[in-house]
Write an enzyme that holds these catalytic residues in place. Structure first.
Site, PDB file in Angstrom:
ATOM      1  CD  GLU A  85       4.846   8.793  10.160  1.00 15.55           C
ATOM      2  OE1 GLU A  85       3.984   9.023   9.555  1.00 15.55           O
ATOM      3  OE2 GLU A  85       5.699   8.262   9.659  1.00 15.55           O
TER       4      GLU A  85
ATOM      5  CD  GLU B 258      10.473   5.306   9.295  1.00 15.02           C
ATOM      6  OE1 GLU B 258      10.264   6.182   8.398  1.00 15.02           O
ATOM      7  OE2 GLU B 258       9.546   4.997  10.054  1.00 15.02           O
TER       8      GLU B 258
HETATM    9  O1  G3I Z   1       1.737  -2.174  -3.853  1.00 16.81           O
HETATM   10  C1  G3I Z   1       1.097  -0.998  -4.581  1.00 16.81           C
HETATM   11  C2  G3I Z   1       1.087  -1.531  -5.828  1.00 16.81           C
HETATM   12  O2  G3I Z   1       0.212  -2.563  -6.170  1.00 16.81           O
HETATM   13  C3  G3I Z   1       0.306  -0.298  -6.763  1.00 16.81           C
HETATM   14  O3  G3I Z   1       0.535  -0.558  -8.094  1.00 16.81           O
HETATM   15  C4  G3I Z   1       1.262   0.951  -6.462  1.00 16.81           C
HETATM   16  C5  G3I Z   1       0.757   2.073  -7.266  1.00 16.81           C
HETATM   17  O4  G3I Z   1      -0.603   2.558  -6.558  1.00 16.81           O
HETATM   18  O5  G3I Z   1       1.007   1.255  -5.110  1.00 16.81           O
HETATM   19  C6  G3I Z   1       1.875   0.062  -4.200  1.00 16.81           C
HETATM   20  O6  G3I Z   1       1.525   0.400  -2.928  1.00 16.81           O
HETATM   21  C7  G3I Z   1       2.434   1.657  -2.650  1.00 16.81           C
HETATM   22  C8  G3I Z   1       3.393   1.081  -1.395  1.00 16.81           C
HETATM   23  O7  G3I Z   1       4.267   2.148  -1.080  1.00 16.81           O
HETATM   24  C9  G3I Z   1       4.375   0.047  -2.116  1.00 16.81           C
HETATM   25  O8  G3I Z   1       5.216   0.613  -3.000  1.00 16.81           O
HETATM   26  C10 G3I Z   1       1.711   2.770  -1.837  1.00 16.81           C
HETATM   27  O9  G3I Z   1       0.747   3.424  -3.029  1.00 16.81           O
HETATM   28  C11 G3I Z   1       2.485   3.821  -1.402  1.00 16.81           C
HETATM   29  O10 G3I Z   1       1.747   4.790  -0.796  1.00 16.81           O
HETATM   30  C12 G3I Z   1       3.443   3.331  -0.215  1.00 16.81           C
HETATM   31  O11 G3I Z   1       4.453   4.030   0.113  1.00 16.81           O
HETATM   32  C13 G3I Z   1       5.126   3.840   1.489  1.00 16.81           C
HETATM   33  C14 G3I Z   1       4.617   5.129   2.329  1.00 16.81           C
HETATM   34  O12 G3I Z   1       5.445   4.829   3.550  1.00 16.81           O
HETATM   35  C15 G3I Z   1       3.116   5.205   2.654  1.00 16.81           C
HETATM   36  O13 G3I Z   1       2.856   6.136   3.419  1.00 16.81           O
HETATM   37  C16 G3I Z   1       6.515   3.972   1.282  1.00 16.81           C
HETATM   38  O14 G3I Z   1       6.918   2.895   0.255  1.00 16.81           O
HETATM   39  C17 G3I Z   1       7.203   3.806   2.435  1.00 16.81           C
HETATM   40  O15 G3I Z   1       8.681   4.295   2.305  1.00 16.81           O
HETATM   41  C18 G3I Z   1       6.829   4.908   3.431  1.00 16.81           C
HETATM   42  O16 G3I Z   1       7.503   4.629   4.440  1.00 16.81           O
HETATM   43  C19 G3I Z   1       6.925   5.625   5.545  1.00 16.81           C
HETATM   44  C20 G3I Z   1       7.095   4.689   7.083  1.00 16.81           C
HETATM   45  O17 G3I Z   1       6.268   3.542   6.729  1.00 16.81           O
HETATM   46  C21 G3I Z   1       6.692   5.654   8.080  1.00 16.81           C
HETATM   47  N1  G3I Z   1       7.666   6.714   8.239  1.00 16.81           N
HETATM   48  C22 G3I Z   1       7.761   7.563   6.657  1.00 16.81           C
HETATM   49  C23 G3I Z   1       8.057   6.716   5.723  1.00 16.81           C
HETATM   50  C24 G3I Z   1       8.241   7.444   4.486  1.00 16.81           C
HETATM   51  O18 G3I Z   1       6.894   7.997   3.903  1.00 16.81           O
END
Ligand code: G3I
Length: 335
Positions: A148, A256
């Site tokens: 990205e 994805e």
């Molecule tokens: O692990 C922590 C947990 O300990 C905490 O309690 C919770 C609440 O704050 O957060 C958890 O981390 C989260 C993580 O996902 C795991 O669930 C993060 O806040 C959250 O921001 C993160 O989101 C991920 C996102 O990327 C971040 O930008 C999504 O799961 C994931 O599916 C998403 O994937 C991205 C690809 O990497 C790149 N392309 C877009 C795609 C969708 O956004």
């Protein structure tokens, strides 16, 4: 005797039908497609999930566990544990593993932005990529080295990395990655980059063409393909985009894939979602430079979509109850 013959015939037909029921993951492998899903550490530790994953897919990618904040949370500490569990589960089940991701504007460990010296930061980026790729050498076949890096208008994203070093940092990342694992396939990944003719997609093509001309070791690009069922979809524009990378000798990975629908989903929306999945798979099966088709999640039971697009969800070909939708069956038939 007549009844015996009839029973034998019915049994034979049933056995034949059972034999015809294709196992999706095996059908995909036979078709030469790295057909996969993004998984969590929870998936890799849960026998039921492992069964669902290994039945339907032959490839996995970690949804979050290989991202910098998770795998290298402290400057001098690498946390390989969860990613090892994911990679070992996959490899022990004969599956391939994608690596996601190194240089990105999100989910960097907090300490990274506190490195003030450019030389030190560049050396640390090199260490991060090298250490991770050497650790997974032979287990991970393809990496989203950079993720990205463009804005929607085709300009470079003013990310932490770009603001510090400009576009050369992306070329540097590919050089480092190739040195770390010369056998790995190195991908530049993005979203909203699927249609030839769109500003972002054409900007990525122009940049990648320049990288190829400069001899930067890039092997292909990733189309994330986070789509919305009720938005325009052009199979032709995607195919044209795939073909122009093919002309550069580059692969295109579908990295994805998900097609979100307005929830609760109507039968018409689900049918159209299936058509989109099948159109994408048709491109993958008919364009020689596409062999990776990975969904961003195992089933509708766990997906990033509703948290980002309120009112939308159910984006995957396996439903909330972990049952394959008609879409999955239709794709398996295409293999
Ligand atoms: O692990 C922590 C947990 O300990 C905490 O309690 C919770 C609440 O704050 O957060 C958890 O981390 C989260 C993580 O996902 C795991 O669930 C993060 O806040 C959250 O921001 C993160 O989101 C991920 C996102 O990327 C971040 O930008 C999504 O799961 C994931 O599916 C998403 O994937 C991205 C690809 O990497 C790149 N392309 C877009 C795609 C969708 O956004």
């Amino acid at each position: 005797m007549k009844n015996f013959k009839k029973a034998a015939f019915v049994l034979a037909v049933l056995l034949l039908l059972a034999g015809c029921k294709k196992v999706p993951s095996k059908a995909a492998t036979k078709a030469g497609v790295n057909f996969g899903a993004a998984i969590t550490i929870g998936d890799a530790l849960n026998q039921e999930q492992i069964k669902l994953i290994t039945e339907n897919f032959n490839t996995v990618v970690a949804e979050n566990n290989m991202k910098w904040e998770n795998i290298h949370p402290k400057k001098t500490f690498y946390n390989f544990g969860d990613m090892d569990t994911i990679a070992d589960m996959a490899v022990s089940n004969g599956m391939k593993v994608r690596g996601h991701t190194f240089i990105w504007y999100q989910q960097n460990a907090p300490y990274v932005s506190s490195i003030k010296s450019d030389d030190e930061l560049k050396a640390h980026l090199e260490e991060h990529i090298t250490k991770v790729m050497e650790h997974y050498k032979g287990k991970i076949y393809e990496y989203d080295v950079a993720n990205e890096i463009f804005e929607e208008d085709g300009s470079f994203r003013k990310s932490f990395w770009y603001n510090r070093f400009g576009e050369e940092i992306y070329e540097f990342a590919f050089e480092v990655a190739h040195k770390a694992d010369p056998d790995a396939i190195l991908i530049l990944n993005d979203y909203n980059n699927e249609n030839a003719g769109d500003a972002k997609s054409d900007a990525q093509y122009k940049f990648v063409k320049k990288m190829v001309e400069k001899g930067v070791p890039i092997n292909g690009i990733g189309l994330q393909l986070h789509l919305q069922e009720n938005l325009p979809f052009s199979k032709d524009a995607i195919r044209k985009n795939v073909q122009r990378y093919g002309e550069l000798g580059l692969k295109v990975s579908f990295t994805e894939v998900d097609v979100r629908v307005k929830t609760p989903a109507t039968p018409e929306a689900v049918k159209h979602q299936q058509e989109i999945f099948c159109d994408l798979l048709d491109i993958a099966l008919t364009e020689p430079n596409v062999d990776t088709f990975v969904f961003w999640g195992v089933s509708d039971a766990h997906t990033w979509v509703p948290g980002t697009f309120p009112g939308y969800g159910d984006p995957l070909p396996i439903d909330k109850d972990n049952k394959p939708k008609e879409a999955m069956k239709a794709m398996v038939k295409m293999f």
